[in-house]
Design an enzyme around this catalytic site. Structure first.
Site, PDB file in Angstrom:
ATOM      1  N   ASP A   1      51.011  41.166  30.038  1.00 21.40           N
ATOM      2  CA  ASP A   1      50.080  41.449  31.225  1.00 21.40           C
ATOM      3  C   ASP A   1      50.814  41.424  32.496  1.00 21.40           C
ATOM      4  O   ASP A   1      51.775  40.446  32.681  1.00 21.40           O
ATOM      5  CB  ASP A   1      49.095  40.339  31.285  1.00 21.40           C
ATOM      6  CG  ASP A   1      48.051  40.737  32.417  1.00 21.40           C
ATOM      7  OD1 ASP A   1      47.674  41.844  32.825  1.00 21.40           O
ATOM      8  OD2 ASP A   1      47.891  39.662  33.445  1.00 21.40           O
TER       9      ASP A   1
ATOM     10  N   LEU B   1      47.944  31.027  36.109  1.00 28.42           N
ATOM     11  CA  LEU B   1      47.926  29.651  36.544  1.00 28.42           C
ATOM     12  C   LEU B   1      49.437  29.077  37.352  1.00 28.42           C
ATOM     13  O   LEU B   1      49.498  28.440  37.771  1.00 28.42           O
ATOM     14  CB  LEU B   1      47.586  28.620  35.311  1.00 28.42           C
ATOM     15  CG  LEU B   1      46.322  28.730  35.037  1.00 28.42           C
ATOM     16  CD1 LEU B   1      46.024  27.622  33.818  1.00 28.42           C
ATOM     17  CD2 LEU B   1      45.398  28.714  35.989  1.00 28.42           C
ATOM     18  N   ARG B   2      50.373  30.382  37.239  1.00 26.84           N
ATOM     19  CA  ARG B   2      51.674  30.414  37.737  1.00 26.84           C
ATOM     20  C   ARG B   2      52.536  29.134  37.257  1.00 26.84           C
ATOM     21  O   ARG B   2      53.540  28.952  38.125  1.00 26.84           O
ATOM     22  CB  ARG B   2      51.147  30.123  39.347  1.00 26.84           C
ATOM     23  CG  ARG B   2      50.546  31.161  40.049  1.00 26.84           C
ATOM     24  CD  ARG B   2      51.079  32.777  39.754  1.00 26.84           C
ATOM     25  NE  ARG B   2      50.339  33.776  40.419  1.00 26.84           N
ATOM     26  CZ  ARG B   2      50.313  34.912  39.947  1.00 26.84           C
ATOM     27  NH1 ARG B   2      50.900  35.402  38.801  1.00 26.84           N
ATOM     28  NH2 ARG B   2      49.495  35.987  40.531  1.00 26.84           N
TER      29      ARG B   2
ATOM     30  N   ASP C   1      40.990  37.705  35.960  1.00 23.58           N
ATOM     31  CA  ASP C   1      42.322  38.060  36.431  1.00 23.58           C
ATOM     32  C   ASP C   1      42.607  37.206  37.798  1.00 23.58           C
ATOM     33  O   ASP C   1      43.283  37.767  38.629  1.00 23.58           O
ATOM     34  CB  ASP C   1      42.357  39.442  36.891  1.00 23.58           C
ATOM     35  CG  ASP C   1      43.932  39.993  36.756  1.00 23.58           C
ATOM     36  OD1 ASP C   1      44.756  38.925  36.581  1.00 23.58           O
ATOM     37  OD2 ASP C   1      44.223  41.114  37.240  1.00 23.58           O
TER      38      ASP C   1
ATOM     39  N   ASN D   1      52.789  35.272  31.920  1.00 26.34           N
ATOM     40  CA  ASN D   1      53.842  36.000  32.758  1.00 26.34           C
ATOM     41  C   ASN D   1      54.369  34.958  33.712  1.00 26.34           C
ATOM     42  O   ASN D   1      54.449  35.199  35.125  1.00 26.34           O
ATOM     43  CB  ASN D   1      53.422  37.231  33.662  1.00 26.34           C
ATOM     44  CG  ASN D   1      52.199  37.043  34.569  1.00 26.34           C
ATOM     45  OD1 ASN D   1      51.356  36.264  34.376  1.00 26.34           O
ATOM     46  ND2 ASN D   1      51.796  38.019  35.461  1.00 26.34           N
TER      47      ASN D   1
ATOM     48  N   HIS E   1      41.494  35.461  31.050  1.00 24.26           N
ATOM     49  CA  HIS E   1      42.564  36.069  32.039  1.00 24.26           C
ATOM     50  C   HIS E   1      42.515  35.379  33.320  1.00 24.26           C
ATOM     51  O   HIS E   1      41.955  35.672  34.327  1.00 24.26           O
ATOM     52  CB  HIS E   1      41.919  37.606  32.236  1.00 24.26           C
ATOM     53  CG  HIS E   1      43.164  38.337  32.647  1.00 24.26           C
ATOM     54  ND1 HIS E   1      43.341  39.692  32.191  1.00 24.26           N
ATOM     55  CD2 HIS E   1      44.392  38.166  33.300  1.00 24.26           C
ATOM     56  CE1 HIS E   1      44.414  40.016  32.883  1.00 24.26           C
ATOM     57  NE2 HIS E   1      45.052  39.365  33.484  1.00 24.26           N
TER      58      HIS E   1
ATOM     59  N   HIS F   1      41.309  43.907  31.972  1.00 25.05           N
ATOM     60  CA  HIS F   1      40.828  44.438  33.097  1.00 25.05           C
ATOM     61  C   HIS F   1      40.889  46.053  33.383  1.00 25.05           C
ATOM     62  O   HIS F   1      41.372  46.518  34.039  1.00 25.05           O
ATOM     63  CB  HIS F   1      41.512  43.899  34.407  1.00 25.05           C
ATOM     64  CG  HIS F   1      43.196  44.055  34.216  1.00 25.05           C
ATOM     65  ND1 HIS F   1      43.759  45.010  33.718  1.00 25.05           N
ATOM     66  CD2 HIS F   1      44.115  43.234  34.442  1.00 25.05           C
ATOM     67  CE1 HIS F   1      44.954  44.787  33.570  1.00 25.05           C
ATOM     68  NE2 HIS F   1      45.513  43.554  33.984  1.00 25.05           N
TER      69      HIS F   1
ATOM     70  N   HIS G   1      48.267  33.822  44.895  1.00 21.83           N
ATOM     71  CA  HIS G   1      49.399  34.068  45.786  1.00 21.83           C
ATOM     72  C   HIS G   1      49.393  33.484  47.025  1.00 21.83           C
ATOM     73  O   HIS G   1      48.533  32.955  47.747  1.00 21.83           O
ATOM     74  CB  HIS G   1      49.722  35.607  46.070  1.00 21.83           C
ATOM     75  CG  HIS G   1      49.751  36.427  45.031  1.00 21.83           C
ATOM     76  ND1 HIS G   1      50.893  36.455  44.369  1.00 21.83           N
ATOM     77  CD2 HIS G   1      48.977  37.403  44.488  1.00 21.83           C
ATOM     78  CE1 HIS G   1      50.947  37.370  43.291  1.00 21.83           C
ATOM     79  NE2 HIS G   1      49.702  37.763  43.194  1.00 21.83           N
TER      80      HIS G   1
END
Lengths: 469, 365
Positions: free
Chosen positions: A172, A84-85, A325, A115, A81, A252, A329
């Site tokens: 997710d 990696l954006r 997870d 996502n 989980h 999670h 950011h």
């Protein structure tokens, strides 16, 4: 679309590994632990596979020797989980930087969550991510979405994605809210032999939530989400697995009640697995007393009783895996009032030390239940199992499933290894992290247990706690 | 502020408490973010200083030069008229310069972050930020970002400390008057065992959170009265004497009936079937007010929804002290600003007021 505020720095794409070019590596002086047990042994890797395991092996000429004195040599860790954006949010993280963070944390394989922007809900985006990950310093697998655009309405082309090797599917960031859609998804996935992974939360119980609903949220005046929002969806999904004979992985898990439900589902023989994160094993919602946005995470940090139940679930074997997870950011997403802050925290580079502390009773992490009773500790081997061979099986990456992760460390097996010193203490410095973001809640804190070397497909990608490329 | 820091601040205050030449002891604190920053002793001190400013407010020229040269910024990211005016009036009566920050026409509307906005204003050289924000914890965030005194003027559902302080000031003032004594003489004894009912939307109320802490710290027995949907989660952990869903049952044992504003959207069906049903069960009207304990007070933080939580006739009943709350708001905010920003030369608040006023008069104002 708004202009990016700052051009992301030029990404250094690591050169792809070319088979046959990896050097011969000798990991000398460590203690080998894999699923079969523990022994003092050196490990020789060449051509991407383990070629010899034993005491006092001769060093082949030209081989690189890695000192493993005082270290444990274990199968590379596997993270089910990570975020990696890429594509879409490369200024927070990209595949390359995330992979480097993973390698520094001892991981040799990660599953990238879908996502992104655009999301991984079609073969084109998934292939692009897999291509970008091919040259990275750890194996990059991807999860596909369950529904198109993660909107919870139409099934994503799971067959097409499965053909690319995708084995986990998840929306997710949100759970599939519509029970009818989730039922059909489980039924469809069953035919493909893939697993659905659910972020369990009934959204109707969480409007505007920024933390766990309880004593602290009440005192701080922050909208909260009760543990029951998670438990409701866990219970629903377990019922749907019973109905469909599908296969489900619970992402999670954060509440005591969820662990109870997971245990009951297993006792019933249903194909349900569950993971917990290092931070849910380490922190409670009291960390938010100063409105520190570093501790805003989804699902939220919960009570001491929940932390104890999650730890107990790991000790009892109910919990199958630990997954980070990892959620990078940019500072501007966190330097805002709590309500506006993006949820999530970095996890890859601190995970192993945090988990050792939480489950093996490391310094400052006594294992107590809510009622004060001391819990039994987990052996280091069990911890490695939670972070390596057990998640490898959930992701269908284990050797017996045709994959290359999770060990064992025997001649002929793929050379994916993590070498760590369980006693080395270090202070977390966000500025020294490989991740492109800095949102770690561990900044300035001392952790015990540090990855010294990581070998991925025979290549020493981390040596002496430094990334090699 | 962590409890450790609080403890340090409290210790510092205790040490300086005996030294009459030191700065006002609350000045040892940097910020007022929560009532819990003050504790019973701190609240009592604010009330004592506020009484001096109540007296100032009654003068022909209700202005003292105590904060001359200081700059106070009112940073109201969430709109509010009365609290902003009250703080600005207080600052001006202390001769501080007031910069008013209007969120609706500001750089925040142009996409600047709160942090950048605050750092920019702080760079101009200001002494205090008075912060109102719709997000709980925003003043705490501001206090982390800049090296400037921060006063919480209401943050989300969290707290509104000066409201609670002015409520305490009002209760003490009224009860002291009844005894024919000066408020200062009564100390905070009048709060011991005082039965306070806080009625209405406690869940979403910053006023309730601050008031419960303040009344509780001073020894009052607080009962929360609300339908289940408007009670906070984990209410059993709140420092209150009780919780009730029956206003009529509670009123005869109530010395202070504190009504909370019911925001219009709560009646839209998710929290209440209708505003009408709420008013019928929890609204205070003259008939209900008559069942209150003898001499009970009726309070409201404003703005009032007449006909909802408070019937039209109630504000005019003898027990209603709602306008006095507003009047005391200015004095209490003067006290807090003075205690956080005042200079050591101020010595005691009374001394500061008298001494500096002389200076004011001789300066030819």
């Amino acid at each position: 679309m708004p202009e990016p505020t700052e051009a992301p720095p030029v990404t250094h794409r690591g050169a792809a590994r070319v088979p046959g070019t990896v050097p011969t590596v000798v990991v000398r002086g460590g203690t080998v632990i894999d699923e079969s047990g523990q022994r003092r042994a050196d490990v020789v890797c060449s051509g991407g596979t383990v070629s010899a395991v034993g005491e006092g092996l001769e060093v082949p000429s030209g081989a690189t020797v890695l000192d493993a004195g005082g270290c444990l040599v274990v199968p590379g860790l596997v993270d089910l989980h990570v975020h990696l954006r890429e594509p879409g949010n490369e200024d927070a993280e990209c595949i390359d930087t995330g992979a480097r963070a993973a390698a520094l944390g001892g991981f040799t394989a990660v599953v990238a969550m879908p996502n992104t922007d655009p999301p991984l809900d079609n073969a084109a985006v998934a292939s692009e991510v897999l291509a970008l990950g091919a040259g990275a310093v750890c194996k990059i697998a991807v999860a596909g979405t369950i529904t198109v655009g993660r909107a919870g309405e139409h099934l994503a082309p799971m067959g097409e994605l499965a053909d690319l090797g995708v084995r986990l599917f998840t929306d997710d960031g949100a759970g599939v809210q519509d029970s009818g859609v989730m039922r059909r998804a489980l039924e469809y996935a069953r035919g493909l032999g893939v697993t659905l992974a659910e972020h369990c939360e009934d959204r109707a119980l969480a409007p505007g939530a920024a933390m766990h609903e309880g004593e602290w949220s009440s005192r701080l005046g922050v909208p909260g989400v009760p543990a029951e929002a998670e438990e409701l969806m866990v219970a629903r999904d377990i019922a749907l697995v019973r109905l469909t004979k599908g296969r489900l992985h619970l992402l999670h898990l954060s509440s005591a009640g969820s662990v109870v439900l997971l245990g009951a589902a297993k006792a019933e023989g249903l194909a349900v697995t569950g993971e917990v994160t290092p931070h849910h094993l380490a922190f409670t919602d009291a960390e938010l007393a100063d409105y520190d946005t570093a501790f805003k995470v989804y699902p939220p940090l919960r009570t001491a009783a929940d932390v104890a139940a999650l730890r107990k679930g790991c000790v009892a074997g109910t919990v199958d895996a630990i997954a980070t997870d990892h959620a990078p950011h940019r500072p501007e997403a966190k330097d805002v009032p709590l309500a506006d802050a993006a949820p999530g925290m970095l996890g890859l580079e601190t995970a192993l030390a945090v988990v050792l502390g939480a489950l093996c009773g490391g310094e400052g992490s006594p294992l107590y239940s809510a009622s004060g009773e001391q819990l039994s500790r987990l052996s280091t081997r069990d911890v490695v199992g939670l972070m390596s061979w057990r998640p490898a099986r959930i992701a269908q990456m284990a050797l017996c499933q045709g994959g290359d992760q999770g060990g064992p460390i025997t001649p002929g097996a793929p050379a994916n290894l993590c070498v760590f010193d369980p006693t080395e203490s270090w202070v977390v410095d966000p500025l020294r992290m490989a991740s492109r973001s800095r949102n770690t809640p561990w900044a300035g804190r001392k952790l015990t247990g540090r990855v010294r070397h990581t070998i991925c497909a025979g290549e020493p990608v981390v040596v002496g706690a430094e990334a090699q490329r | 502020m962590t409890s450790d820091q609080e403890a340090v601040a409290g210790k510092r205050r205790g040490e300086s408490g005996t030294d009459t030449n030191s700065a006002p002891s609350v000045g040892a604190r940097r910020h007022l973010l929560s009532v819990s920053d003050l504790g019973a002793e701190g609240i009592e001190e604010v009330l004592r200083v506020a009484d001096a400013f109540v007296e100032v407010s009654k003068r022909d020229i209700p202005k003292v030069p105590a904060l001359r040269g200081k700059t106070v910024v009112t940073l109201f990211v969430e709109e509010s008229t009365r609290t902003k005016l009250s703080f600005e009036t207080a600052a001006k009566r202390l001769s501080a310069d007031v910069l008013s920050f209007n969120a609706s026409s500001s750089s925040l509307k142009k996409g600047e972050s709160l942090r950048d906005t605050v750092e920019t204003v702080a760079a101009m050289g200001v002494d205090a930020f008075v912060v109102r924000h719709s997000a709980a914890g925003a003043p705490a965030a501001v206090a982390r970002w800049v090296d400037t005194c921060v006063l919480n003027a209401g943050d989300g559902w969290h707290e509104h400390p000066t409201q609670a302080l002015l409520d305490c000031c009002t209760i003490r003032q009224v009860l002291a008057e009844r005894d024919g004594r000066a408020p200062a003489e009564t100390g905070v004894e009048c709060f011991k065992g005082l039965r306070v009912a806080i009625v209405g939307d406690v869940r979403h109320s910053r006023v309730a959170r601050s008031s419960v802490l303040a009344f509780g710290a001073l020894g009052a027995r607080v009962t929360l009265v609300a339908p289940g949907t408007l009670l906070p989660p984990a209410v059993e952990a709140w420092p209150v004497a009780g919780v009730s869903h029956d206003l009529d049952e509670v009123l005869p044992q109530t010395d202070v009936c504190y009504l909370l504003r019911l925001q219009g959207e709560r009646g839209a069906g998710r929290f209440l079937p209708s505003v009408r049903e709420y008013a019928a069960a929890y609204g205070l009207n003259a008939r209900r007010a008559a069942t209150l304990a003898d001499g009970a007070l009726v309070m409201h933080p404003g703005p009032m929804n007449r006909g909802v939580e408070i019937a039209d006739e109630v504000p005019d009943l003898p027990g209603s002290v709602i306008l006095r709350q507003v009047a005391n708001g200015v004095a209490v905010r003067m006290a807090v600003l003075f205690m956080l920003l005042g200079t050591p030369q101020g010595k005691s608040p009374a001394g500061a007021v008298a001494g500096l006023e002389d200076a004011w008069e001789t300066s030819g104002a």
